[in-house]
Design a protein around this motif. Sequence first.
Motif, PDB file in Angstrom:
ATOM      1  N   TYR A 172       0.882  -1.264  -0.138  1.00 46.77           N
ATOM      2  CA  TYR A 172      -0.110  -0.109  -0.013  1.00 46.77           C
ATOM      3  C   TYR A 172       0.941   1.148  -0.039  1.00 46.77           C
ATOM      4  N   GLY A 173       0.305   2.263  -0.488  1.00 46.26           N
ATOM      5  CA  GLY A 173       1.035   3.549  -0.584  1.00 46.26           C
ATOM      6  C   GLY A 173       1.965   3.506  -1.678  1.00 46.26           C
ATOM      7  N   GLU A 174       1.925   2.883  -2.689  1.00 46.36           N
ATOM      8  CA  GLU A 174       2.634   2.821  -3.704  1.00 46.36           C
ATOM      9  C   GLU A 174       2.254   3.268  -5.204  1.00 46.36           C
ATOM     10  N   GLU A 175       2.196   4.274  -5.447  1.00 48.92           N
ATOM     11  CA  GLU A 175       1.609   4.896  -6.613  1.00 48.92           C
ATOM     12  C   GLU A 175       2.639   4.861  -7.876  1.00 48.92           C
ATOM     13  N   VAL A 176       2.217   3.981  -8.772  1.00 51.50           N
ATOM     14  CA  VAL A 176       3.043   3.810  -9.846  1.00 51.50           C
ATOM     15  C   VAL A 176       3.209   5.294 -10.698  1.00 51.50           C
ATOM     16  N   THR A 177       4.506   5.564 -11.141  1.00 48.17           N
ATOM     17  CA  THR A 177       4.634   6.956 -11.730  1.00 48.17           C
ATOM     18  C   THR A 177       5.730   6.473 -13.039  1.00 48.17           C
ATOM     19  N   ALA A 178       6.247   5.482 -13.229  1.00 49.23           N
ATOM     20  CA  ALA A 178       6.927   4.999 -14.369  1.00 49.23           C
ATOM     21  C   ALA A 178       6.825   3.518 -14.778  1.00 49.23           C
ATOM     22  N   VAL A 179       6.921   3.305 -16.005  1.00 48.23           N
ATOM     23  CA  VAL A 179       7.071   1.783 -16.309  1.00 48.23           C
ATOM     24  C   VAL A 179       7.994   1.592 -17.543  1.00 48.23           C
ATOM     25  N   ASP A 180       8.870   0.570 -17.346  1.00 49.43           N
ATOM     26  CA  ASP A 180       9.752   0.255 -18.408  1.00 49.43           C
ATOM     27  C   ASP A 180       9.733  -0.938 -18.872  1.00 49.43           C
ATOM     28  N   ARG A 181       9.172  -1.183 -19.944  1.00 47.16           N
ATOM     29  CA  ARG A 181       9.075  -2.665 -20.614  1.00 47.16           C
ATOM     30  C   ARG A 181      10.017  -2.849 -21.583  1.00 47.16           C
ATOM     31  N   ARG A 182      10.522  -4.203 -21.390  1.00 49.48           N
ATOM     32  CA  ARG A 182      11.600  -4.393 -22.190  1.00 49.48           C
ATOM     33  C   ARG A 182      11.188  -6.206 -22.792  1.00 49.48           C
ATOM     34  N   PRO A 183      12.012  -6.431 -23.728  1.00 48.90           N
ATOM     35  CA  PRO A 183      11.642  -7.963 -24.057  1.00 48.90           C
ATOM     36  C   PRO A 183      11.947  -8.917 -22.892  1.00 48.90           C
ATOM     37  N   TRP A 184      12.576  -8.612 -21.879  1.00 49.08           N
ATOM     38  CA  TRP A 184      12.725  -9.546 -20.860  1.00 49.08           C
ATOM     39  C   TRP A 184      11.897  -9.388 -19.663  1.00 49.08           C
ATOM     40  N   GLY A 185      11.265  -8.277 -19.662  1.00 48.53           N
ATOM     41  CA  GLY A 185      10.193  -8.253 -18.497  1.00 48.53           C
ATOM     42  C   GLY A 185       9.643  -6.757 -18.458  1.00 48.53           C
ATOM     43  N   VAL A 186       9.228  -6.269 -17.305  1.00 48.02           N
ATOM     44  CA  VAL A 186       8.776  -4.961 -16.951  1.00 48.02           C
ATOM     45  C   VAL A 186       9.366  -4.460 -15.719  1.00 48.02           C
TER      46      VAL A 186
END
Length: 409
Positions: A172-186
């Motif tokens: 809890y208390g964890e707001e997503v601010t960035a996502v990095d998606r690559r061929p091997w994962g996220v």
Amino acid sequence: MRASGHDFDCDVLVVGGGIVGLSTAYALSRSAPGTGVTVLEKEQGPARHQTGRNSGVIHSGIYYRPGSLKARFAVRGAAEMVKFCAEYGIAHEVTGKLIVATDRDELPRLHALVQRGRENGIPVRELGPAQIGEYEPEVRGLAAIHVATTGICDYGAVAAQLATASGAEVRYGEEVTAVDRRPWGVAVRTRSGTVVRARVLVNCAGLHCDRVARLAGDDPGMRIVPFRGEYYDLARPGLVRGLVYPVPDPAFPFLGVHLTRGIGGGVHVGPNAVPALAREGYSWSAVRPLELAGTLGWPGSWHIARRHWRYGAGELRRSVSKRAFTSAVRRLLPAVTEGDLRPAPAGVRAQAVLRDGTLADDFLIREAPRTVHVLNAPSPAATASLPIGREVARRALTALSPSRPRAAR
């Protein structure tokens, strides 16, 4: 921030700790034991928005187009939700409900609902004016239908139980601010600076799902346009025995002002549907300029305004005028007065709107590489949450590469 192909924190990372995200985590644990699941929720507990701010109805599925995800998942989900509540001792009741026509123009739509209910496999009984009084002595109408499978429950308690029973790590208390998606994962970064690496990302962010989709690099083809639903509590709850609804307008995904007896014995009246000035805009004073600019900058918002301004004007009038709201309630319950209505907490509906102004009618689930996005899951999503969770979990598991070892737990 860079995703690593060698060091995952979990197999599936779920963004959003509402009932759909937690149902997904619960389904993953049951369909694929040993799968590492983490849930990120920006609030300090589960179910703080759509899940915890609705009228608590277990919908029968009568309103939804036969064969649609909403129809299939609501009918199935209603039975499963009752069973889930019984299994875990969560307050619930199968009450049945009335859908009441108060004007002759509504009779064809009422009869169409009877047919739709039968097509969806829902038991429906048609009632005349005298029979309405047998169920609800204070309610008046020309005709009605009784839907026996409708019920009520505490969805906040359901969400909390799903969080526990899933066995997932819920942060809890964890707001997503960035996502990095690559061929091997996220890899996902939160506002606190935490980075979580996963093999598959599931976006169940509700009011913010389109934003999370764009962070992942995907064009969702829609925007969330938030609509606030304003409620009152009935000061004389004895006027209503159960659940009473008007005949809905099929052009809109809203059910109109209705009366709902809750688990605690009180009666909710509402909601209406007015534009919210923020994603979490629970009052007219809650304004977030950047979010409002995003809504106004979406072409679909203007298409809605042009097509449906008369409907919207009526909803706005009921928002600013208690007398107008009371008048809408009196169509069903003539004995109610303005003094019987006491303000209650509002909710916000996360309504997906397409670029051409179409209001997404069905649940909308889309897939991208190593990602599953739930992009439209307003009511009856709480009712249908267990089947929705299984469907999203199925897609997430398909996206997991069988060639890679599971994340350490």
